[in-house]
Design an enzyme around this catalytic site. Structure first.
Site, mmCIF file in Angstrom:
data_model
loop_
_atom_site.group_PDB
_atom_site.id
_atom_site.type_symbol
_atom_site.label_atom_id
_atom_site.label_comp_id
_atom_site.label_asym_id
_atom_site.label_seq_id
_atom_site.Cartn_x
_atom_site.Cartn_y
_atom_site.Cartn_z
ATOM 1 N N TYR A 1 99.358 -25.557 49.746
ATOM 2 C CA TYR A 1 99.366 -24.478 48.501
ATOM 3 C C TYR A 1 99.407 -24.933 47.569
ATOM 4 O O TYR A 1 98.456 -25.275 46.886
ATOM 5 C CB TYR A 1 100.747 -23.641 49.173
ATOM 6 C CG TYR A 1 100.512 -22.865 47.505
ATOM 7 C CD1 TYR A 1 99.953 -21.605 47.265
ATOM 8 C CD2 TYR A 1 101.712 -23.157 46.458
ATOM 9 C CE1 TYR A 1 99.791 -20.688 46.004
ATOM 10 C CE2 TYR A 1 101.456 -22.617 45.641
ATOM 11 C CZ TYR A 1 100.786 -20.885 45.428
ATOM 12 O OH TYR A 1 100.943 -20.293 44.035
ATOM 13 N N ALA A 2 99.534 -26.571 47.355
ATOM 14 C CA ALA A 2 99.942 -27.070 46.392
ATOM 15 C C ALA A 2 98.737 -28.090 45.946
ATOM 16 O O ALA A 2 97.776 -28.385 45.018
ATOM 17 C CB ALA A 2 100.894 -28.535 46.052
HETATM 18 N N1 LIG Z 1 105.731 -15.858 41.461
HETATM 19 C C1 LIG Z 1 104.904 -16.791 41.392
HETATM 20 O O1 LIG Z 1 105.958 -17.969 40.882
HETATM 21 C C2 LIG Z 1 103.845 -17.867 41.895
HETATM 22 C C3 LIG Z 1 104.063 -19.076 40.860
HETATM 23 C C4 LIG Z 1 102.853 -20.123 40.780
HETATM 24 C C5 LIG Z 1 101.620 -19.344 41.137
HETATM 25 N N2 LIG Z 1 101.649 -18.176 41.482
HETATM 26 C C6 LIG Z 1 100.226 -17.442 41.440
HETATM 27 O O2 LIG Z 1 99.545 -16.755 40.854
HETATM 28 C C7 LIG Z 1 99.234 -15.920 41.777
HETATM 29 C C8 LIG Z 1 99.542 -13.991 41.541
HETATM 30 O O3 LIG Z 1 100.944 -14.039 42.586
HETATM 31 P P1 LIG Z 1 101.800 -13.174 42.871
HETATM 32 O O4 LIG Z 1 102.654 -14.282 42.325
HETATM 33 O O5 LIG Z 1 101.575 -11.801 41.641
HETATM 34 O O6 LIG Z 1 101.438 -12.797 43.329
HETATM 35 P P2 LIG Z 1 101.528 -11.964 44.730
HETATM 36 O O7 LIG Z 1 101.790 -11.060 46.281
HETATM 37 O O8 LIG Z 1 102.006 -10.128 43.903
HETATM 38 O O9 LIG Z 1 99.623 -11.191 44.092
HETATM 39 C C9 LIG Z 1 99.522 -11.653 45.032
HETATM 40 C C10 LIG Z 1 98.210 -10.809 45.663
HETATM 41 O O10 LIG Z 1 96.911 -11.155 45.942
HETATM 42 C C11 LIG Z 1 96.486 -10.627 47.225
HETATM 43 N N3 LIG Z 1 95.711 -11.347 48.158
HETATM 44 C C12 LIG Z 1 96.668 -11.656 48.455
HETATM 45 N N4 LIG Z 1 95.722 -12.545 50.001
HETATM 46 C C13 LIG Z 1 94.932 -11.924 50.163
HETATM 47 C C14 LIG Z 1 93.040 -11.964 50.452
HETATM 48 N N5 LIG Z 1 93.014 -12.611 51.917
HETATM 49 N N6 LIG Z 1 92.131 -11.742 49.687
HETATM 50 C C15 LIG Z 1 92.183 -10.549 48.682
HETATM 51 N N7 LIG Z 1 94.199 -10.836 47.598
HETATM 52 C C16 LIG Z 1 94.678 -11.026 48.487
HETATM 53 C C17 LIG Z 1 97.898 -9.622 47.736
HETATM 54 O O11 LIG Z 1 97.134 -8.635 48.160
HETATM 55 C C18 LIG Z 1 98.533 -9.180 45.915
HETATM 56 O O12 LIG Z 1 98.067 -8.237 45.367
HETATM 57 C C19 LIG Z 1 98.402 -16.602 42.631
HETATM 58 O O13 LIG Z 1 97.511 -17.170 43.029
HETATM 59 C C20 LIG Z 1 100.088 -17.333 43.244
HETATM 60 O O14 LIG Z 1 99.620 -18.784 43.757
HETATM 61 C C21 LIG Z 1 102.757 -17.462 41.912
#
Ligand SMILES: NC(=O)c1ccc[n+]([C@@H]2O[C@H](COP(=O)([O-])OP(=O)(O)OC[C@H]3O[C@@H](n4cnc5c(N)ncnc54)[C@H](O)[C@@H]3O)[C@@H](O)[C@H]2O)c1
Length: 250
Positions: free
Chosen positions: A156-157
């Site tokens: 992921y990183a």
């Molecule tokens: N929440 C955290 O702590 C955090 C930290 C660092 C980075 N992020 C990044 O922020 C972004 C949003 O994450 P979040 O925390 O809102 O997560 P979340 O799980 O709440 O939302 C992610 C969304 O992506 C969708 N998704 C997953 N796989 C998919 C696919 N194959 N095709 C289309 N859609 C897909 C899911 O259905 C979901 O609606 C991501 O890129 C995540 O890597 C989040």
């Protein structure tokens, strides 16, 4: 439909940061195409936003970012309805905490596809309309994992580090078309993705965040909206952490 509305494409719009971003865009007067694999979640979001902001505020388009054909089909669905896109936000992401040595090839492929290849494929499919228009804002959502590493999130990183490098290089290529490319790196944020992590890890992270709390998805959405509007017209290729001071990268 109001022809004056700017068009934003937001992936991951069914949940967390993507949903908060879609909401911020709708509130700011954009017409939002929300892309997600979660059909039921996105349908709930669509109903909520249409009721709140009107029927042209949010349109759900199903996509699986791990599948190239699905991405191209979703892009075409959008471009059949609008001539150009003003903003693309690559917010969808996926991961599972697991030691690198235990990662299967299938798991590694899935993480790279959803977090790196998918966003690049979607961006490439929508870019010609921005180039034609001579304007556009692309906001990639990476992670502080891509800046400083993260235990149990090695692939992921790597994917998120790839999104950071993609942001900088694409910004160089697109500047001549007045297309801005920037990146937001969330720290631990109060979303389902964060809550799927092991309790011990969540507790440890909370202790080391200078603000001693998680980010609200709306706080990350504010930074994304900044990069997607005229407020950032002289800013490109920048990586902004929204992490309560957890990462202080020079
Ligand atoms: N929440 C955290 O702590 C955090 C930290 C660092 C980075 N992020 C990044 O922020 C972004 C949003 O994450 P979040 O925390 O809102 O997560 P979340 O799980 O709440 O939302 C992610 C969304 O992506 C969708 N998704 C997953 N796989 C998919 C696919 N194959 N095709 C289309 N859609 C897909 C899911 O259905 C979901 O609606 C991501 O890129 C995540 O890597 C989040």
């Amino acid at each position: 439909m109001n022809a004056e509305k700017k068009i934003a494409v937001v992936t991951g719009a069914a949940s967390g940061i993507g949903k908060a971003t879609a909401n911020a865009f709708a509130q700011a007067g954009f017409r939002v195409f929300g892309l997600d694999i979660d059909v039921q979640g996105a349908a709930r979001v669509e109903a909520e936003f249409v009721q709140q902001y009107g029927k042209d505020a949010f349109t759900f388009v199903e996509v699986d970012l791990s599948q190239r054909d699905s991405i191209l089909q979703a892009s075409q669905t959008i471009l059949n309805q609008v001539t150009s896109v003003d903003a693309i936000v690559n917010a969808a992401g996926w991961d599972r905490i697991e030691p690198f040595v235990n990662n299967t090839p299938e798991f590694m492929d899935k993480v790279i596809q959803i977090n790196l290849m998918g966003p690049m494929t979607l961006t490439k499919a929508l870019l010609p309309s921005m180039i034609q228009a001579g304007s556009g804002k692309i906001v990639n959502v990476a992670s502080d994992a891509g800046r400083v590493g993260s235990m149990g999130e090695t692939v992921y990183a790597a994917a998120k580090g790839g999104m950071i490098a993609f942001t900088k290089s694409l910004a160089r290529e697109m500047a001549r078309y007045q297309i801005h490319v920037n990146c937001v790196c969330p720290g631990p944020t109060d979303t389902p993705l964060f809550h799927a992590q092991p309790d011990k890890l969540k507790e440890a992270l909370l202790k080391v965040i200078p603000f001693k709390r998680l980010a609200k998805p709306e706080e990350t959405a504010s930074a994304i909206l900044f990069f997607a509007t005229d407020k950032s017209n002289y800013v490109t290729a920048q990586i902004m952490s929204v992490s309560g001071g957890l990462t202080m990268v020079g």
